[in-house]
Design a protein around this motif. Sequence first.
Motif, PDB file in Angstrom:
ATOM      1  N   SER A 100     -62.455 -23.736  22.431  1.00  0.00           N
ATOM      2  CA  SER A 100     -62.453 -24.517  21.202  1.00  0.00           C
ATOM      3  C   SER A 100     -61.023 -24.791  20.765  1.00  0.00           C
ATOM      4  O   SER A 100     -60.097 -24.093  21.163  1.00  0.00           O
ATOM      5  N   ILE A 129     -55.360 -22.726  18.334  1.00  0.00           N
ATOM      6  CA  ILE A 129     -55.292 -22.826  16.883  1.00  0.00           C
ATOM      7  C   ILE A 129     -54.054 -23.637  16.535  1.00  0.00           C
ATOM      8  O   ILE A 129     -52.933 -23.271  16.888  1.00  0.00           O
ATOM      9  N   LYS A 154     -59.221 -19.725  22.363  1.00  0.00           N
ATOM     10  CA  LYS A 154     -59.201 -20.964  21.611  1.00  0.00           C
ATOM     11  C   LYS A 154     -57.771 -21.349  21.264  1.00  0.00           C
ATOM     12  O   LYS A 154     -56.873 -20.509  21.279  1.00  0.00           O
ATOM     13  N   GLU A 186     -59.091 -25.526  17.103  1.00  0.00           N
ATOM     14  CA  GLU A 186     -59.238 -25.531  15.651  1.00  0.00           C
ATOM     15  C   GLU A 186     -57.941 -25.998  15.017  1.00  0.00           C
ATOM     16  O   GLU A 186     -56.857 -25.599  15.439  1.00  0.00           O
ATOM     17  N   HIS A 189     -56.098 -25.742  11.475  1.00  0.00           N
ATOM     18  CA  HIS A 189     -56.087 -25.094  10.169  1.00  0.00           C
ATOM     19  C   HIS A 189     -55.084 -25.834   9.299  1.00  0.00           C
ATOM     20  O   HIS A 189     -53.901 -25.898   9.630  1.00  0.00           O
TER      21      HIS A 189
END
Length: 120
Positions: A108, A4, A2, A110, A112
């Motif tokens: 994915s 981030i 993924k 993401e 943050h």
Amino acid sequence: MKAIIEIAPRGSVFKVAAAQLKAAESTPGYMADYRLSFESARALFSELTPARIDLLEALRQCGPCSVYALAKNTGRNYSNVHTDVSKLEEHGLVQRTPDDTVFVPFESVEIHLALFRHAA
């Protein structure tokens, strides 16, 4: 794997990279997550605008396609989509195939966003 996307202080990316290299060396088949850090929320959202985030989502839904097909699929102007895809590619969030289709190489993505309180 993924992606981030986070806000991190300048220089902290090197600590993360060193930890990932150490884990990769000691673990067979280890796949590190891709990390993209920005120094502030303002910098993050100036590079990853809502329109660019929408393109990532559209690409995950429709799969690899040409920039023209992506523009048509999202109902956006080709020139603007081309610019946005180039910026996403520059940040490593989109890749091109030899036949010039674009895709998101991550399972994915993401974001943050930790909001810090500055001490007075």
